[in-house]
Design an enzyme around this catalytic site. Structure first.
Site, PDB file in Angstrom:
ATOM      1  N   HIS A  17       0.921  -1.121  -0.115  1.00 41.09           N
ATOM      2  CA  HIS A  17      -0.046   0.129   0.077  1.00 41.09           C
ATOM      3  C   HIS A  17       0.976   1.055   0.055  1.00 41.09           C
ATOM      4  CE1 HIS A  17      -3.696  -2.316   1.234  1.00 41.09           C
ATOM      5  NE2 HIS A  17      -2.766  -3.141   2.017  1.00 41.09           N
ATOM      6  N   ASN A  19       0.540   4.339   0.795  1.00 43.53           N
ATOM      7  CA  ASN A  19       0.624   5.190   2.172  1.00 43.53           C
ATOM      8  C   ASN A  19       1.055   4.406   3.195  1.00 43.53           C
ATOM      9  OD1 ASN A  19      -0.320   8.334   1.979  1.00 43.53           O
ATOM     10  ND2 ASN A  19      -1.504   7.426   0.591  1.00 43.53           N
ATOM     11  N   HIS A  67      -2.654   9.908   6.314  1.00 44.18           N
ATOM     12  CA  HIS A  67      -3.581  10.636   5.145  1.00 44.18           C
ATOM     13  C   HIS A  67      -3.556  12.086   5.371  1.00 44.18           C
ATOM     14  CE1 HIS A  67      -5.469   6.422   4.099  1.00 44.18           C
ATOM     15  NE2 HIS A  67      -4.243   6.660   3.330  1.00 44.18           N
ATOM     16  N   THR A 100      -5.295   4.007  -2.571  1.00 43.55           N
ATOM     17  CA  THR A 100      -6.732   4.333  -2.555  1.00 43.55           C
ATOM     18  C   THR A 100      -6.910   5.862  -3.335  1.00 43.55           C
ATOM     19  OG1 THR A 100      -6.892   3.336  -0.591  1.00 43.55           O
ATOM     20  CG2 THR A 100      -8.872   4.520  -1.308  1.00 43.55           C
ATOM     21  N   LYS A 102      -8.174   9.493  -3.691  1.00 44.82           N
ATOM     22  CA  LYS A 102      -8.808  10.136  -2.651  1.00 44.82           C
ATOM     23  C   LYS A 102      -9.164  11.608  -3.325  1.00 44.82           C
ATOM     24  CE  LYS A 102      -5.820   8.004   0.720  1.00 44.82           C
ATOM     25  NZ  LYS A 102      -4.995   7.227  -0.339  1.00 44.82           N
ATOM     26  N   GLY A 199      -8.758  -1.665   3.441  1.00 37.89           N
ATOM     27  CA  GLY A 199      -9.448  -0.858   4.453  1.00 37.89           C
ATOM     28  C   GLY A 199      -9.698  -1.699   5.887  1.00 37.89           C
ATOM     29  N   HIS A 226      -8.706  -8.256  -0.057  1.00 37.87           N
ATOM     30  CA  HIS A 226      -8.283  -8.297   1.460  1.00 37.87           C
ATOM     31  C   HIS A 226      -9.385  -9.313   2.069  1.00 37.87           C
ATOM     32  CE1 HIS A 226      -5.366  -5.225   0.744  1.00 37.87           C
ATOM     33  NE2 HIS A 226      -5.020  -5.436   2.231  1.00 37.87           N
ATOM     34  N   GLU A 229      -8.965 -11.007   6.982  1.00 39.34           N
ATOM     35  CA  GLU A 229      -8.019 -10.476   8.024  1.00 39.34           C
ATOM     36  C   GLU A 229      -8.713 -10.612   9.481  1.00 39.34           C
ATOM     37  OE1 GLU A 229      -6.849  -6.511   6.547  1.00 39.34           O
ATOM     38  OE2 GLU A 229      -5.087  -6.707   7.637  1.00 39.34           O
ATOM     39  N   ASP A 304       3.076  -5.659   2.728  1.00 35.66           N
ATOM     40  CA  ASP A 304       1.928  -4.898   3.022  1.00 35.66           C
ATOM     41  C   ASP A 304       2.079  -3.535   3.163  1.00 35.66           C
ATOM     42  OD1 ASP A 304      -0.811  -5.024   3.606  1.00 35.66           O
ATOM     43  OD2 ASP A 304      -0.569  -5.617   5.364  1.00 35.66           O
TER      44      ASP A 304
HETATM   45  C1  6MZ Z   1      -6.628  -3.484   5.104  1.00 34.88           C
HETATM   46  C2  6MZ Z   1      -5.157  -1.984   4.539  1.00 34.88           C
HETATM   47  C3  6MZ Z   1      -4.019  -2.447   5.304  1.00 34.88           C
HETATM   48  O1  6MZ Z   1      -4.372   3.426  -0.170  1.00 34.88           O
HETATM   49  O2  6MZ Z   1      -3.739   5.518   1.304  1.00 34.88           O
HETATM   50  N1  6MZ Z   1      -4.445  -0.814   4.199  1.00 34.88           N
HETATM   51  N2  6MZ Z   1      -6.167  -2.437   4.421  1.00 34.88           N
HETATM   52  N3  6MZ Z   1      -5.648  -4.309   5.936  1.00 34.88           N
HETATM   53  C4  6MZ Z   1      -4.206  -3.787   5.985  1.00 34.88           C
HETATM   54  N4  6MZ Z   1      -3.476  -4.590   6.874  1.00 34.88           N
HETATM   55  C5  6MZ Z   1      -2.594  -3.944   7.998  1.00 34.88           C
HETATM   56  N5  6MZ Z   1      -2.925  -1.866   5.261  1.00 34.88           N
HETATM   57  C6  6MZ Z   1      -3.138  -0.865   4.609  1.00 34.88           C
HETATM   58  O3  6MZ Z   1      -2.884   3.175   1.558  1.00 34.88           O
HETATM   59  C7  6MZ Z   1      -3.379   2.972   2.976  1.00 34.88           C
HETATM   60  C8  6MZ Z   1      -4.393   2.446   2.881  1.00 34.88           C
HETATM   61  O4  6MZ Z   1      -4.301   0.874   2.591  1.00 34.88           O
HETATM   62  C9  6MZ Z   1      -5.279  -0.088   3.100  1.00 34.88           C
HETATM   63  C10 6MZ Z   1      -5.755   0.957   4.033  1.00 34.88           C
HETATM   64  O5  6MZ Z   1      -7.085   1.425   3.453  1.00 34.88           O
HETATM   65  C11 6MZ Z   1      -5.286   2.265   4.334  1.00 34.88           C
HETATM   66  O6  6MZ Z   1      -5.745   3.451   4.579  1.00 34.88           O
HETATM   67  P1  6MZ Z   1      -3.154   4.072   0.672  1.00 34.88           P
HETATM   68  O7  6MZ Z   1      -2.181   4.508  -0.431  1.00 34.88           O
END
Ligand code: 6MZ
Length: 364
Positions: A17, A19, A67, A100, A102, A199, A226, A229, A304
């Site tokens: 991800h 962020n 964010h 994501t 935004k 999320g 996902h 989890e 992750d």
């Molecule tokens: C579920 C996760 C996550 O999209 O803003 N995100 N969602 N489970 C996890 N396990 C720990 N880790 C990250 O990156 C951050 C976003 O990725 C998802 C969440 O929606 C988080 O806000 P972006 O770049």
């Protein structure tokens, strides 16, 4: 094996991800700036960023904070560039980065302009060569932009293939999810290959996202979810019924769900440190990696959120090797197998196989 051995091995990252992968040093710098402006209290934020042990709930609170720090076009461009450089510097040769899109009216940000800022970041990478091949691109055109043997200071420059997945956040409505899928379709020629559903897993209902995910699949986008989890048998079943091309995590599966997953042969993105840190899995000894590996189920080791969990793909390979007794060859083979589960086209798969074949010779 020393860390250096894992760093130099070619690697494939399919679950990262944006962020969640930001360097701590960058987050602290951004927090300091917002602190000076009086938007946040720096000292409150500093210890949250540097904290290591976090529950799943705390992780999502941290994402809300990240964010606040990053949601700005220029900053999104910067973190995209840095994240790609960080993965490339540890010899990740193929990266599927997810984020994501935004919308934030107060700063004139739409999902589209957010994504454009991400694309700017990919273009801005200059310490490594980024092969960012468009969907359905003309092959001759592709060759001229292929940078594999480019040299810099006499040595071969590192190269990384990057593709994007657009994430739907479980807080979003059906309409917002649909907007993300439409954006992905429009941006396919720019390297967007699929959709992710992520999320906070205790938020939202599968049926809210289903229409958008179904549309994505009908339009030929790849989908990864996902899944499991947290314990949620009904949702896990619905997700498996959907037949996504991959799933992430699969921490809270029951016997019947394992059977189903295995018979469907859906590849699983495994994020060891993340699962342990968030307590989705009690300890590494009981992690489902072992069972999936032993039953030869398709799996891929991923980070992750390398920033949030202070990890890297090299560290995850090292952890898998030491926890489950896999040698250098076993891990190398897992990384190579992951080529089959990527969402890019056959030409990229072929080139990645070549990269792995040539570094296999250096393994012993
Ligand atoms: C579920 C996760 C996550 O999209 O803003 N995100 N969602 N489970 C996890 N396990 C720990 N880790 C990250 O990156 C951050 C976003 O990725 C998802 C969440 O929606 C988080 O806000 P972006 O770049």
């Amino acid at each position: 094996m020393e860390m250096e051995g894992w760093v130099s091995m070619p690697k494939v990252e399919l679950h990262a991800h944006l962020n969640g992968s930001v360097r701590d040093s960058t987050l602290l710098e951004l927090a300091r700036v917002l602190g000076e402006k009086g938007v946040i209290v720096f000292s409150d934020v500093e210890h949250v960023i540097l904290k290591n042990e976090r529950s799943l709930t705390e992780v999502f609170r941290l994402f809300d904070l990240i964010h606040i720090l990053t949601t700005d076009h220029k900053i999104i461009t910067r973190i995209t560039k840095e994240v790609i450089e960080d993965f490339a510097s540890e010899n990740v040769v193929y990266l599927e980065l997810r984020t994501t899109p935004k919308k934030n009216d107060s700063i004139g940000m739409s999902k589209r302009s957010y994504l454009e800022a991400v694309l700017e970041g990919i273009k801005a990478v200059n310490t490594v060569d980024v092969a960012f091949r468009p969907h359905n691109a003309d092959v001759s055109n592709v060759k001229s932009s292929s940078l594999i043997n480019d040299t810099c200071n006499g040595s071969t420059r590192k190269e990384i293939y990057v593709r994007l997945l657009l994430s739907i956040d479980r807080r979003e409505s059906t309409e917002a999810a649909m907007e993300t899928v439409k954006l992905a379709l429009e941006m396919r020629d720019l390297g967007v290959v699929g959709i992710d559903l992520s999320g906070n897993p205790i938020v939202g209902e599968w049926m809210t996202f289903f229409p958008a995910l179904k549309f994505a699949r009908e339009q030929g986008l790849y989908v990864t979810l996902h899944c499991g989890e947290v314990p949620n048998p009904k949702e896990i079943q619905a997700m498996l019924d959907f037949l996504p091309q991959r799933i992430g995590h699969a921490c809270c599966f029951e016997e019947e769900e394992w059977k189903r997953l295995k018979s469907l042969n859906i590849p699983v993105e495994i994020c060891l440190t993340s699962n342990i840190r968030t307590n989705s899995v009690r300890s590494i000894e009981v992690h489902h990696f072992a069972d999936l590996y032993n039953s030869k189920h398709p799996l891929v080791i991923c980070t992750d959120d390398s920033g949030v969990f202070s990890t890297s793909l090299s560290k995850e390979y090292n952890l898998a090797a030491s926890a489950f007794g896999l040698g250098r060859r076993g891990i190398f083979q897992l990384a190579r197998n992951a080529i089959e589960y990527i969402f890019a086209d056959d030409e990229v798969k072929r080139e990645l196989k070549e990269i792995f074949n040539s570094s296999e010779k250096k393994l012993d």
